[in-house]
Design an enzyme around this catalytic site. Structure first.
Site, mmCIF file in Angstrom:
data_model
loop_
_atom_site.group_PDB
_atom_site.id
_atom_site.type_symbol
_atom_site.label_atom_id
_atom_site.label_comp_id
_atom_site.label_asym_id
_atom_site.label_seq_id
_atom_site.Cartn_x
_atom_site.Cartn_y
_atom_site.Cartn_z
ATOM 1 N N ASN A 165 -7.662 3.081 -6.059
ATOM 2 C CA ASN A 165 -7.944 1.682 -6.342
ATOM 3 C C ASN A 165 -6.920 1.053 -7.279
ATOM 4 O OD1 ASN A 165 -10.300 1.519 -4.748
ATOM 5 N ND2 ASN A 165 -11.426 2.641 -6.333
ATOM 6 N N ARG A 169 -10.706 10.120 -6.382
ATOM 7 C CA ARG A 169 -10.414 9.164 -5.332
ATOM 8 C C ARG A 169 -10.269 7.746 -5.849
ATOM 9 N NH1 ARG A 169 -12.982 8.683 0.673
ATOM 10 N NH2 ARG A 169 -12.006 6.695 1.182
ATOM 11 N N HIS A 206 -6.464 -2.598 -7.339
ATOM 12 C CA HIS A 206 -7.535 -3.176 -6.538
ATOM 13 C C HIS A 206 -8.553 -3.975 -7.340
ATOM 14 C CE1 HIS A 206 -5.854 -0.950 -3.256
ATOM 15 N NE2 HIS A 206 -6.821 -1.303 -2.434
ATOM 16 N N GLU A 235 -15.832 9.552 -3.187
ATOM 17 C CA GLU A 235 -15.402 8.743 -4.313
ATOM 18 C C GLU A 235 -16.245 8.935 -5.560
ATOM 19 O OE1 GLU A 235 -14.997 4.584 -3.416
ATOM 20 O OE2 GLU A 235 -13.282 4.434 -4.739
ATOM 21 N N GLU A 288 0.839 -1.201 0.000
ATOM 22 C CA GLU A 288 0.000 0.000 0.000
ATOM 23 C C GLU A 288 0.877 1.255 0.000
ATOM 24 O OE1 GLU A 288 -4.016 0.749 -0.427
ATOM 25 O OE2 GLU A 288 -3.344 -1.218 0.271
ATOM 26 N N HIS A 319 -4.460 -8.847 1.743
ATOM 27 C CA HIS A 319 -4.899 -7.742 0.893
ATOM 28 C C HIS A 319 -3.728 -7.088 0.167
ATOM 29 C CE1 HIS A 319 -7.213 -4.323 -0.521
ATOM 30 N NE2 HIS A 319 -6.367 -3.501 0.068
#
Lengths: 362, 362
Positions: free
Chosen positions: B243, B239, B246, B235, B183, B263
């Site tokens: 992701n 924003r 993701h 979002e 991340e 994750h």
């Protein structure tokens, strides 16, 4: 003829349409649907009556349906999961609009599901009971129950619009209809004594389901509620007045088990109890307490606590109510008909007397 | 030494405190608790490590505790019900503050429970993993998973404050720690090439858990994320850049079963896939794709899809992702290192090639 009321909440403002046969009006829906996908959430009782007409009005959309069991006892996280299952199985995207077709339970669950699905998708309320037309239509409260307390899990979430079709009230059974009248009477008691007087004079027309009288009562109720909600969307202050009869009423609903006592019935009893306590506080004359009791009876509503609830049960159940602040039970009481107040300085002995009177089979 | 960052969201603004041994700082908590009641939500792994120190810091409050099972597979509505059970059994009122003590799963569930309990009570995030310190600390996203999709049920809900105690990272196992680094790397890739360069140079210090390097990486990550979130709290646009990795990553997590792939591991693979597709689109040079792959390897992160997922599985799983709009999968791709873009005009054949490459055991 259609009445349109605007609930003023800044960028979350929305219209309430009130009139006959609105369910078939495609344009009322399409004005408020942004994407191409719709999920109708309804229940086993309402679906056979109104699902087809709404589906026909939505002919231009991809329409999916979730049919839930009917009853307050199903207003749970577990049943709400069925809505999420349907949304995901049908792969409905963040652009879906959820339509709540049914009474307050459907409105509360579908609205809460809309608040949570993908962290928020639009929804439209189509309340088909008198109670939901005058109550959940305005205010943006959505929730499910917990075994230990009513509406304990939920969200503040506003619909895109509300369609209150008065024709749907013709299929309501008498008990459900009267339950809705309890909420109508509540608005008169809170801040509209003129409306209370009108209700006293027109109760027989309402009971006979006279369409004009009904439309008038619904519009006035929504207007009264909208005024209060616009002042206090997230229930920090004055909005708590709308809980008149609810602290006692929720205890009755929880204590008797969800589904055994209708919401309106419970709050009718709760309002009579609040009036009794207000009289003991020296705030309300005996004459007015009698008028309150009699309008409930005229609306075919109960005025006595059912079952075997004791005073201790009441204190216990009321202490988990959302109106509790720092351990103090806050009650909505009456300074007059049309003048409700939020009070935590009531007399504890007076409360005990009210509870004793109402739990002794009054 | 303590770093304080402010997440600017109007009346929902809040501070993030970053530093060593913050868990014991009573005043950091008490500044942000309004009532007298606290519920600490934590899990079986974190409780033995940090519950006592937090309880001691909260000595002036009535403290209740909910201890949940540990793992992404427990991030469900059914497990969240345990938080509501605890709140109601302990009769915690609308004035309760919920404290999330744990990683992202605890933060997501406790935050969502706070958003829903009595329609919203305050909460404080105490993230104890690197991933949650740099991700869920900022943004107000709370959610639970559905068997058919990750984070499908949730709310946007901001904490009162975040306490990121870097000392808690010493107890993280290596896999969890690397998952957090994924991340961190993501922020460099999205809009901060200078930070990406810094990470390439300092990865060995980070892997050795050098406290100063860690504090710097956490603060910079939170700052980068806060900048994006402040522009787009709910979002609607920019924003979605967060992701990156993701859409592929969620498909990997869901496809392998929650809990089998962390994750951060899944989005590390997802970022490498996004880089591969970006190269096929002619947007990213081979050299930069290699740098992206190598920084993941340096952070001990996987770069290949685990299990037996096929291209068809991917397309299927990605089509329920929240980033889908009107049936079109929207991907976050890279125009450069430090320049992510949201794209729904990628080449379908290029996507097919990327999926084929990564599902063939690359």
């Amino acid at each position: 003829m259609m009445n349109t009321l605007q609930v003023a909440l800044g960028e979350r403002s929305y219209p309430i349409y009130i009139g006959e046969d609105l369910l078939a009006e495609s344009s009322l829906f399409s004005t408020h649907i942004r994407g191409k996908e719709v999920l109708i959430v309804t229940n086993e009782t309402v679906a056979p009556l109104y699902l087809d007409v709404v589906k026909t009005a939505l002919i231009d959309y991809r329409v999916e349906v979730a049919i839930l069991p009917d009853g307050e006892q199903y207003k749970t996280l577990a049943v709400m999961q069925q809505i999420f299952d349907r949304l995901l199985e049908a792969r409905l995207s963040r652009q879906v609009t959820i339509i709540a077709l049914g009474g307050g339970v459907i409105g509360d669950m579908a609205g809460f599901a809309a608040a949570c699905y993908q962290r928020g998708v639009p929804f439209i309320q189509v309340p088909t009971t008198l109670l939901s037309q005058v109550d959940s239509s305005v205010g943006g409260k959505t929730a499910v129950n917990h075994p230990l307390g009513k509406n304990m899990i939920g969200a503040f979430y506003q619909p895109q619009c509300v369609l209150a079709d008065t024709a749907t009230l013709n299929t309501l059974d008498d008990r459900q209809f009267s339950s809705g009248l309890a909420e109508v009477i509540k608005y008169g008691l809170i801040n509209d004594s003129e409306f209370f007087n009108w209700l006293e004079q027109n109760m027989s027309l309402l009971i006979a389901r006279d369409p004009a009288a009904l439309a008038q009562a619904i519009a006035r109720s929504c207007q009264d509620k909208a005024t209060i909600v616009a002042d206090d969307e997230r229930e920090q202050g004055v909005r708590a007045l709308l809980n008149l009869g609810h602290t006692f009423g929720h205890a009755i609903e929880t204590g008797c088990g969800y589904g055994h006592c209708l919401h309106g019935e419970a709050i009718a009893i709760g309002m009579v109890m609040a009036a009794d306590l207000s009289q003991r506080m020296g705030w309300l004359s005996e004459d007015k307490v009698t008028r309150i009791r009699e309008i409930m009876l005229a609306a075919n509503l109960p005025v006595a606590v059912p079952g075997n609830l004791t005073s201790a049960d009441f204190m216990d159940l009321m202490s988990v109510d959302k109106k509790v602040q720092d351990g103090l039970i806050r009650l909505v009481l009456l300074r007059d008909i049309g003048q409700a107040v939020i009070s935590d300085d009531y007399d504890a002995p007076a409360l005990a007397e009210t509870l004793a009177k109402f739990t002794a089979g009054y």
